[in-house]
Structures are given as C-alpha cells and as structure tokens.
Design a protein around this motif. Structure first.
Motif, PDB file in Angstrom:
ATOM      1  N   ILE A  97       0.884  -1.543   0.129  1.00  0.00           N
ATOM      2  CA  ILE A  97      -0.399  -0.124   0.209  1.00  0.00           C
ATOM      3  C   ILE A  97       0.658   1.085   0.212  1.00  0.00           C
ATOM      4  N   LYS A  98       0.872   2.267  -1.060  1.00  0.00           N
ATOM      5  CA  LYS A  98       1.362   3.004  -1.389  1.00  0.00           C
ATOM      6  C   LYS A  98       1.654   4.485   0.009  1.00  0.00           C
ATOM      7  N   PRO A  99       2.226   5.625   0.177  1.00  0.00           N
ATOM      8  CA  PRO A  99       1.623   6.295   1.250  1.00  0.00           C
ATOM      9  C   PRO A  99       0.111   7.291   0.178  1.00  0.00           C
ATOM     10  N   GLY A 100      -0.499   7.968   1.666  1.00  0.00           N
ATOM     11  CA  GLY A 100      -1.351   7.998   0.867  1.00  0.00           C
ATOM     12  C   GLY A 100      -2.293   7.533   0.411  1.00  0.00           C
ATOM     13  N   GLU A 101      -1.803   5.907  -0.261  1.00  0.00           N
ATOM     14  CA  GLU A 101      -3.578   5.350   0.152  1.00  0.00           C
ATOM     15  C   GLU A 101      -4.133   5.050   0.364  1.00  0.00           C
ATOM     16  N   THR A 102      -5.373   3.970  -0.436  1.00  0.00           N
ATOM     17  CA  THR A 102      -6.385   3.153   0.831  1.00  0.00           C
ATOM     18  C   THR A 102      -6.403   2.447   0.272  1.00  0.00           C
ATOM     19  N   PHE A 103      -6.115   0.823   0.603  1.00  0.00           N
ATOM     20  CA  PHE A 103      -6.452  -0.088  -0.241  1.00  0.00           C
ATOM     21  C   PHE A 103      -7.510  -1.013   1.036  1.00  0.00           C
ATOM     22  N   THR A 104      -8.486  -1.721  -0.081  1.00  0.00           N
ATOM     23  CA  THR A 104      -9.908  -1.838   0.480  1.00  0.00           C
ATOM     24  C   THR A 104      -9.360  -3.689   0.451  1.00  0.00           C
ATOM     25  N   TYR A 105      -9.893  -4.393   1.662  1.00  0.00           N
ATOM     26  CA  TYR A 105      -9.101  -5.763   1.997  1.00  0.00           C
ATOM     27  C   TYR A 105     -10.595  -5.771   2.016  1.00  0.00           C
TER      28      TYR A 105
END
Lengths: 585, 177
Positions: A97-105
């Motif tokens: 997950i990159k800085p600033g990013e939101t990843f949805t599991y």
C-alpha cells in the motif's frame, strides 16, 4: 404478504447487513510510551497496539486501510484463512500500500478464535504496527466464561527495527548481555578442567554461537496491551467469575513464560483453534502464537500476570483485580536458562575427543596467549571447515540419552534431551508442552501424507545470516506444492535458537503423536537441536509466505515463498498479477 | 486442582495400590450424606435426560426438591469421553485428581476408554473401574442411567471431572428448592 414469509425476508435482509461488516484502519506515526522510554513508532487508528478487530464467523469483511506514512505499508491477517491476494505480504500477495493510498481488503471470515494482524513491510511490526483480532464463532464455544480480555504482548525496544538490524549485522552479539564472561571460563576450567572447557567452547564456537544465545535481542521493555510493567495494564473482574484471557505474542523476537501466581490457567485454544482443555500453572508463548486460557479468581484480591522472557532478560506485567489500582506481588526474574551441548542439535552425537584440537586449520584464528581469544567476536576468525563433515541429518534418530549431560533435568519431547531450555513452572507445577495440545474437534481427517519436505533451519550467528537448507530467501527457489496434496514438513533445527515457523494461508497440523487429535496451528516453534514434524493439507491456491517469525531472522533470509500449483483455475491469473508488481516481502 | 496435592496423591499411589483403588471407589459412598444417596428406580419422580457435548451439558442446570429421587438418562453426544457426576464442588475437586491418574495410566484416551486397563488388577482385587453410583463415565455415543436421591444440600453440581473439562466450564448447578 404472508407474515411468515415477511419475517423470513426481514431476517435475510438483517443477516445480510450484519454479515458484511465494513471497517476502517489508518496506519499512522504514533508515540509509544513504555514507562521506561518514549519513542516514535507506527500504529493503527492513532495508537500502538491498534484496535481489537471483532469479527463474526461467516461474516464477509471489508477493511479499508489508509496509509498515512511516507513509506509503503501492508497488513497481514495473521492466522486467517483467506484468498492469497488478501494476505497482505508485499511481493507475494500484492504490491503493498503506497503512501497516501487506501487499500480495501475483502474476504470471508471462515473461522473463529483469537488472532492478530500486523504490517509485513520492513520493520514496521517491531516498530508498533500490530493489533488483535477476535472472531466470535457461529455456534457456541466448547467452554464458558463471563468476561474476556485480549492480553497482547510485545518486546518494545528503544531502537528502531532498522537500527537493530544494522547493529545485528555489524555485531551479532550487540544486544546479548548474557554472554559468558572470562570469569565464567575460569570457573568452568576449575570445575571441568582446562581441556574440557576449551573443547566445550570450541564446539560452541564451531556453531558460531555462544551458550547464552537464548535471546539475540535484549534490552527491551515487555508491554501488555501497550503498557509497560510500571504502567500495569489492569483487567477487572468480580470474584468467582470465569475470565477468558486471549494471550497473543506480538513480539519481534521474544518468547515469554507466562504465569498468574495463585491461579490455575486452563488452556482452551492454541493459535485460535480449540484444544482439549488442559490446566497448567505456566506456559511458554512463542513469537506470533496465541493461547486462550480460562481463569477463575475466587478471592477479593489482585493477581499478577507475569510474563518473563525465555532468556530472562526482561518481563511484561499486568494485573487482574476486583478494583482499579489494586496490585499483587510482582515476582523476580528467575535465573537465565543456559543452552547445553544438547541444544547444539546435529553436533550432539559428536565425540569431543575426535575433534582435532591440534589441527592448525581448526585453530588458526585463536590466540591462546590470551583468554580474550575466547571472546565471541574473536571466534569468528576461526576456520571451522573441519566441522562441516558432520552429518546433521542424523539429528532425529540420535539418542540424546546416551550423551553424558551430567545431571538429569526436566524433560519435554519438544526439547532436546538435556536441553537447557526446558521450561519448568515457578511453583513446581504443570508447565504446558506442545505434547499436551490435542484438537478439540479435528478440522481434517487424518490421512497419510503424500510426501515429505525437509527444511533444515540454518544460520550463522557470527554473520547474522539465517536461512533454510543453508540458502537465504533472495537466493532460494520457491517451495512448490500441489493443490490437494498433504505435505509432511520435517523441520530440523541446526541452530541454537528457537524458531517460530509460520506458514501463511494454510494450517500447520503439528505432529504431537496424537494422530487424528493432532492440533492445528499457524506458528510452530522448533527448539534447538530438535526435529519437529507438521503436516499441511494443501487446500488454498495461490502463493504464500513461509518464514521464521522472529523479525530479524525473517529479514536475514529464513524465509520462503510457497507456490500452490493447481486448484480452482481463476486463481492462476491472479497469482501472475501479484508476482508482476513485485515489492519487498 | 493444585499440583502439589496431585503429587502427594501420586506418591501415595506409588506407595500403595490399595489407596489408589480405594480412592476411586470410595468417593461416592463416603460423601453420600452430603450430596444425597443412590436412589431406587421405583421411587423416581421423573426422568431428566442429560446430553453431554464437548465440553458442556444440556441442560446447563437443573432444579430438584429436597429428598427427590430423579432418574437421569445420560447420553454422550460429543467426540470425547465425558463424565456425569453428582457432588459438591469439593468432591469434584477430589475426584479430578483420580481422573487425572486415569488419564496418565491410559484409561481415558481422548474419545476412548481403555476397558482392559480399567479391569486391570491393581493388587488386592482392586481396579480402576469407574463404578460409583453417583456418576457415569461414557464414551461418545454411550448412554447410561443414574438414579439419585437428593438431600437438602443446595451446594451440589453435576460435573465432568475428565481433566480440564470442569475447568473449561463443564459443570451445572443443581438448585434444590
């Protein structure tokens, strides 16, 4: 509309909404105050440890993870059975997950029990990026309790993970305060004679280890639920209540021996899976393991939860009490355990008399003129090539009993005979062994494994390299498994340290000799000088991490990628996609 | 159960097989006055079916009248060996030490009872049989009856003393009212 149909529809709608929970986690820079020191770290939702994530078996969860750091991050759901691309290991399951990013599991919850989650990026986990998971079962539990607490341990170090790794690489004994001293050498000489002592030290040097290498990271403060010993996390109870304590060891490197003086603990779960209940006075929790115990304090008094590190260099402490502010006696640390020759594993069949003490090759770097020559650091100059001829594979069949170990110590089938590490209860009572763990309700049918894979746990303490079969992760081919097979893993620990081996995505069926009652775990500790077997039903496609859960051992290379070939077709493409993106594990 | 007590008990057994056997056999009789006494089927006022699961009972508690005789039909519906034993908490604690020995001698093995071991002559014609009238020890699928006449003692539990089971919560109150 028929009222009965209506209520069915209503309950369907309700269950649909209940069974699809959405959760949010932010990954943040936080301040961690242990009571001994304050330092910057990483946490979730603004704190370390992060929150207790409460799920329900059968639920489909959606977890939005927002990275507020200025570096890549990831979350691994430790012990959860889920699709491999949701497992959160950069470079194996997804890119990170990159800085600033939101990843949805998004994944279904297919199990119940106590688990935890942590970053799988760099040393973010030792730096504080961990939290707990509690999953309520669909049916009733096979035990009863009136209240419950998560008791999450860690070994908080004043140095950052990156700095610790640099120091260990530069000087592997940097954090080892328990080294044998020149004084001890002389006292050994007077007790055992000069040649025996020198031979003993030579043998230890041959493994590039010291007798005191029970812990290679000392100088930490033990935390329970983020609180240091003086901050004293306290769980309240009414006398007579049954309390379920969900112990989770989220340490980077530290095994803890846990007891609650005055209370029996009945172990009902290991690694989230129900076990046939066993009452103990004390138990050892490996790094990344969980144990659920039930206690029943009857008195109107406080009880200390005391967690001593395996090497006795530190402890964590908390309290169970009827009222906030009550405290009980806090025991002293016991004497540190010392490894014995038995813990040297493959070396133990060796006849010391056969060591060629006069070989110039073997002794080359040793300066006999000075006792400093026995110093750990200087041992690295020794050429141990003459030790290589020893047959390490013979470990399992070896008769430890034939070794002259001097005195009879306590025994446990999961420790080498004569091992200096065998734990004993402080009150002389029952100490939990892996041999006591029996599945309450076995998940899998017992069947013959289709094949065996030997994994020698290897390392060179002097260079702080840790590996499997002598090859570190970067240089190793993945382990390839076939969907549908049952593989028997044979761990042969050729090092002098305990390694908590963690296979992602599929259960580790630990062979405790109980056949169909063998327990399933996600983390299996392999003690020095021992061979441990576990079996895995290869029932999840994709690719998975498989590694020692000691943070600095995993980073040094005691790590493998496991590829499951075959299985449902749809996963093959996803595997290729995940591999494309790369990233660091 | 405290371990020191167990060690003392274990040492006693090693010294005397008689003590061991007497311990297992004596339990129900010695304390009969406290929890009640074996009842006659003809005097039973009713039948209560108790199902044993891993590791809990259904029902979880029962209500009886002082002096009432109850016919219990106990069925093991779990996958492990379970006990149904009527007694005071103290009696259960004492019995747990004996059950621990049965496990250590291989009499109770997960889902199985080793009947040969139970019948084995421990010396003086004694054995590790589990045949007190206040209890039954059942393998999965087995069903047996206990007929018990309760006293007015209200400190009674029915419990499973297979090691760890009581501690995990496998006991229920007998409310006498």
């Amino acid at each position: 509309m028929n009222s009965r149909l209506g209520s069915v529809l209503l309950s369907l709608l309700m269950s649909a909404s209940v069974m699809a929970g959405e959760y949010n986690l932010t990954v943040d820079r936080v301040e961690i105050d242990t009571g001994d020191f304050v330092k910057d770290g990483i946490g979730y939702n603004g704190a370390s440890p992060g929150p207790v994530m409460r799920f329900k078996e059968g639920e489909n969860v959606k977890i939005n993870v927002t990275n507020n750091l200025d570096e890549m991050t990831s979350i691994h759901w430790h012990g959860l059975i889920l699709p491999f691309d949701q497992d959160g290991v950069p470079g194996i399951s997804f890119p990170g997950i990159k800085p600033g990013e939101t990843f949805t599991y998004e994944f279904p919850i297919q199990q119940a029990g106590t688990y935890w989650f942590h970053s799988h990026s760099g040393f973010q986990e030792p730096d504080g990026a961990y939290g707990s998971i509690v999953i309520e079962p669909e049916g009733r539990e096979p035990f009863r309790y009136d209240r419950e607490y998560v008791v999450q341990l860690t070994d908080k170090h004043p140095h950052s993970g990156d700095r610790i790794m640099r120091n260990l690489k530069m000087m592997p004994d940097y954090y080892n305060r328990e080294q044998q001293t020149v004084g001890e050498f002389f006292s050994d000489v007077s007790e055992n004679g000069l040649m025996n002592t020198v031979r003993d030290r030579m043998a230890w040097g041959g493994m590039r280890m010291m007798k005191a290498d029970v812990e290679d990271l000392q100088g930490f403060t033990g935390l329970i639920n983020g609180k240091g010993p003086d901050q004293n996390w306290t769980g309240l109870f009414e006398p007579g209540e049954r309390i379920r304590l969900r112990f989770i060891n989220s340490s980077a490197m530290t095994y803890f021996d846990i007891r609650i003086p005055g209370l029996d603990m009945t172990v009902v779960q290991a690694d989230g899976n129900n076990v046939q209940p066993v009452s103990v006075d004390e138990f050892r929790i490996g790094v990344a393991e969980t144990y659920d115990v039930i206690v029943r304090p009857k008195g109107e008094q406080a009880y200390t939860i005391f967690a001593e590190s395996m090497g006795r260099s530190g402890y964590a402490r908390a309290t169970l009490a009827p009222e906030e502010g009550m405290e009980a006696f806090v025991p002293q640390l016991r004497e540190p355990a010392r490894l014995t020759m038995a813990d040297m594993g493959g070396m133990s069949g060796m006849d010391h008399g056969d060591m060629d003490m006069n070989s110039s090759e073997g002794m080359s770097g040793m300066d006999h003129s000075s006792m400093e020559g026995m110093d750990h650091a200087n041992m690295s100059n020794m050429d141990h090539s003459n030790m290589k001829g020893m047959d390490h594979s013979g470990t399992s069949g070896m008769d430890h009993g034939s070794m002259a170990m001097g005195k009879e110590g306590p025994s446990d089938p999961f420790y080498a005979k004569g091992s200096g590490l065998v734990p004993t209860a402080a009150n002389g009572g029952k100490f939990l062994s892996y041999a006591d763990l029996k599945a309450q309700d076995p998940l899998y049918e017992d069947r013959e494994p289709t094949r065996e894979i030997e994994l020698r746990l290897t390392g060179n303490m002097e260079r702080y390299t840790w590996s499997i079969n002598g090859v570190k992760y970067e240089d190793a081919d993945p382990i390839r498994l076939k969907y549908g097979e049952r593989v028997r893993f044979k761990f042969v620990n050729e090092t002098m340290m305990t390694h908590p081996m963690h296979l992602h995505g599929m259960w580790s069926i630990l062979d405790v000799g109980a056949d169909q009652w063998n327990p399933i775990k996600h983390t299996v500790s392999v003690q020095p000088g021992t061979t441990v077997y576990m079996e895995t039903e290869v029932d999840e496609p994709g690719q998975w991490a498989f590694h020692c859960h000691l943070s600095y051992h995993a980073a040094a290379g005691m790590f493998r990628k496991v590829i499951v070939e075959g299985g449902p077709e749809s996963t093959q493409a996803k595997t290729d996609a995940a591999a494309e993106e790369g990233g660091e594990a | 159960m405290t371990v020191s007590k167990f060690l003392v008990a274990a040492a006693t057994i090693l010294l005397s097989a008689t003590t061991f056997a007497a311990g297992i056999h004596g339990g129900g009789h010695d304390h009969g006055a406290a929890s009640g006494e074996p009842g006659k089927a003809s005097e039973a006022s009713r039948t209560i079916t108790v199902e044993m699961y891993d590791n809990y009972y259904e029902p979880g508690s029962i209500i009886v009248s002082p002096g009432e005789t109850v016919r219990f039909v106990v069925e093991n519906k779990g996958n492990l060996v379970h006990e149904f034993n009527i007694g005071t908490p103290e009696m259960h604690e004492g019995h747990q030490e004996e059950m621990m020995m049965m496990v250590e001698h291989g009499v109770i093995q997960g889902g199985k009872l080793n009947h040969d071991m139970m019948e084995m002559d421990m010396g003086n014609g004694q054995s590790m049989k589990h045949d007190d009238p206040n209890s039954v020890l059942l393998e999965p699928g087995q069903r047996q009856e206990v007929i018990w006449k309760f006293s007015d003692n209200s400190n009674i539990e029915f419990a499973c003393n297979v090691p760890g089971h009581y501690q995990a919560g496998m006991y229920g109150d007998v409310k006498v009212q």
